[in-house]
Design a protein around this motif. Structure first.
Motif, PDB file in Angstrom:
ATOM      1  N   GLU A   1      -2.740   5.483   1.008  1.00 34.03           N
ATOM      2  CA  GLU A   1      -3.248   4.464   0.732  1.00 34.03           C
ATOM      3  C   GLU A   1      -3.787   3.669   2.420  1.00 34.03           C
TER       4      GLU A   1
ATOM      5  N   SER B   1      -6.140   5.808   4.777  1.00 31.51           N
ATOM      6  CA  SER B   1      -6.882   6.041   3.924  1.00 31.51           C
ATOM      7  C   SER B   1      -7.768   4.974   4.965  1.00 31.51           C
ATOM      8  N   ALA B   2      -7.307   3.613   4.631  1.00 28.14           N
ATOM      9  CA  ALA B   2      -7.602   2.963   4.677  1.00 28.14           C
ATOM     10  C   ALA B   2      -8.019   2.526   6.398  1.00 28.14           C
TER      11      ALA B   2
ATOM     12  N   LEU C   1       0.770  -1.260  -0.025  1.00 25.25           N
ATOM     13  CA  LEU C   1      -0.008  -0.130   0.072  1.00 25.25           C
ATOM     14  C   LEU C   1       0.735   1.113  -0.247  1.00 25.25           C
ATOM     15  N   SER C   2       0.712   2.409  -0.676  1.00 24.43           N
ATOM     16  CA  SER C   2       1.347   4.021  -0.787  1.00 24.43           C
ATOM     17  C   SER C   2       0.505   4.255   0.318  1.00 24.43           C
TER      18      SER C   2
ATOM     19  N   THR D   1      -7.356  -4.417   3.998  1.00 23.20           N
ATOM     20  CA  THR D   1      -7.022  -4.445   2.681  1.00 23.20           C
ATOM     21  C   THR D   1      -5.931  -4.916   2.067  1.00 23.20           C
TER      22      THR D   1
END
Length: 535
Positions: A329, A332-333, A325-326, A339
């Motif tokens: 990301e 925001s998860a 994940l960046s 995720t």
């Protein structure tokens, strides 16, 4: 020596104790029962406990009812790891990244938090092997400051018990149960579970765990060991998955390094605050020192194994997340691990939410196991109603304190936003950590000749003391809110009860009836700490 049962006890010599038979033991408990209004059924249970050798009687020393030593090194490690690793690392490990602003600095903070937690735990190892009482901060504050002044000396210990018993421990227990409830019911509500459903499942979780801990210490430790292993397996899955992705060349987000790092000391302090929340639980084994086999060896060993293990798990898990994940990301998860699982595990992604359920249940079990001991020890020392220090005559669990702790946790879960309550009282935890470090330093001078099987370099508690006070002030100065004042007022409001009930030893007449009720319903009897017996 003070008479523990109020029946004319005096210090016996070895010959006296050699003549002390089982029949004498029965008479002892019958006399106690008669004085305190126990029912015939409870007297019979106490007799049976004596006949079955369940009552811990050291016939070479003193007569005493006490908790048994049923925790070994593995159980000690499982308690530390199992309570430190809850739901945070799976659901929302983003606070550190948000505050630091960069991947590289976030790893530095995670490592720094692990080092600080280890330094605090090593300081507690000295205290726990020097003062072999359960209760952690309460026991250490009372032994350090209590002798300095008859009335003012015990105040720090009392305020810790007041805050911990009524808010901190029940709230932590409730928060973890709420996380369990959320992940347990989520698969059955595609549009999101209602708060009522989550709270009901959380209450069931609290009651189930309480029953396990009331029924048997051995069963509670087995449950803790099992769920600790399951959460470590889940972390291994995440770490291995990240390693596979790195081997495939997925290192774009990791290569960003320290780009965008924050330089404000107050912001970085908040990053440590968020990180240390994930490490909370590093002191939990000190709450049950009396039940740990060979605490002189196993307490420091469990700490030196458990906390570095958790630190490695946290760092490697975040590396795995940021491989897939960046940073945007991840921030925001709503559930980072879920995720991550959908992207890496595919159809096997259900493993992650199942792991969170297991992890939170294990953490809640550890919170119940340790939280009840604070109430138990404070009551035994006269800072809470005496009945809360009673233990079951057969199972040898601190049943009254566990029941009351669970009821408080249920009330907090039902009341409303328990998470906000934790936020506003978190600074209090670090205030008491700092006071405990001060207690260690004070005892280096006031108790120079005390036996210390493990001795930490004095610079370590000094560093933790300074960090503690910084962490107390940082959130208040960064975002001052009226709720912090309310929390402080609540903590010091304990003095309203301290003066009449501890200093002047006033008693409420109805408490005698409450004590009788607990004895008859729960089959419990008084306990007493004796250093010769717990060692």
């Amino acid at each position: 020596m003070k008479d523990p049962l109020g029946i004319g006890y005096k210090k016996a010599n070895n010959q006296d104790m050699a003549d002390f038979s089982k029949d004498d033991t029965k008479k002892l408990f019958e006399s106690f029962a008669g004085l305190n209004g126990l029912s015939n059924g409870v007297i019979g249970d106490v007799k049976d406990a004596v006949n079955n050798n369940s009552v811990l009687i050291d016939q070479e020393k003193d007569k005493c009812v006490a908790l048994k030593k049923r925790m070994g090194l593995m159980s000690g490690v499982a308690l530390i790891v199992g309570t430190m690793i809850g739901s945070g690392i799976f659901i929302s490990p983003k606070g550190v990244l948000m505050s630091t602003g960069s991947v590289g600095l976030s790893f530095v903070v995670w490592l720094g938090c692990g080092v600080l937690a280890l330094m605090g735990a090593l300081s507690y190892a000295e205290l726990g092997t020097m003062i072999t009482k359960s209760g952690a901060e309460y026991a250490y504050l009372k032994d350090a400051f209590g002798p300095l002044h008859k009335n003012l000396g015990p105040v720090p210990a009392f305020l810790f018990a007041w805050t911990s018993v009524l808010i901190l421990k029940p709230a932590l227990f409730g928060v973890v149960a709420m996380s369990f409830g959320l992940y347990a019911v989520e698969p059955f509500f595609p549009c999101g579970p209602s708060s009522t459903a989550v709270k009901l499942v959380a209450i069931v979780c609290l009651l189930t765990i309480s029953f396990i801990n009331c029924y048997s210490v051995k069963l509670a430790t087995k449950v803790q060991n099992f769920f600790t292993i399951t959460k470590l397996i889940a972390i291994v899955v995440i770490v291995v998955g990240g390693a596979v992705m790195i081997a495939r060349g997925e290192t774009e987000y990791l290569q960003s390094g320290f780009e965008g790092s924050q330089t404000s000391p107050s912001i970085i302090a908040l990053a440590f605050y968020d990180g240390l929340w994930a490490y909370d639980g590093w002191n939990n084994l000190n709450y049950v020192t009396e039940e740990l086999k060979d605490p002189y060896k196993n307490l420091p060993r469990a700490i030196m194994i458990g906390i570095p293990l958790v630190t490695v798990c946290y760092i490697l898990t975040n590396v795995s997340y940021l491989t897939v994940l960046s940073p945007a990301e991840l921030l925001s998860a709503s559930a980072v691990a879920t995720t991550w699982g959908h992207r890496v595990l595919g159809v096997m992604a259900f493993i992650i939410p199942l792991s969170v359920v297991f992890s939170t249940f294990g953490a809640a079990n550890g919170s119940c196991f340790t939280g009840g001991r604070v109430m138990f020890v404070a009551a035994r020392e006269g800072h809470l109603p005496e009945v809360l220090s009673f233990v079951h005559t057969r199972q040898f669990t601190p049943l009254p304190s566990l029941v009351v702790s669970t009821l408080l946790a249920c009330i907090l879960v039902l009341m409303g936003d328990i998470f906000a309550l934790i936020d506003f009282f978190s600074f209090a935890a670090w205030m008491f950590y700092g006071l405990t470090m001060a207690a260690l330093i004070v005892m280096r001078y006031t108790q120079k000749d005390a036996y210390r099987p493990y001795k930490v370099p004095i610079i370590i508690p000094i560093i933790v003391l300074l960090c503690s006070f910084y962490l107390v002030l940082a959130p208040i100065l960064q975002n001052p809110r009226i709720e912090f004042l309310y929390a402080s007022i609540f903590m010091f409001s304990g003095l309203i009860f301290y003066v009449p009930f501890v200093v002047y030893k006033k008693e409420l007449s109805f408490m005698r009836h409450v004590t009788y009720l607990f004895q008859m319903v729960f089959c419990v009897a008084p306990s007493r700490y004796d250093r010769d017996i717990v060692e």
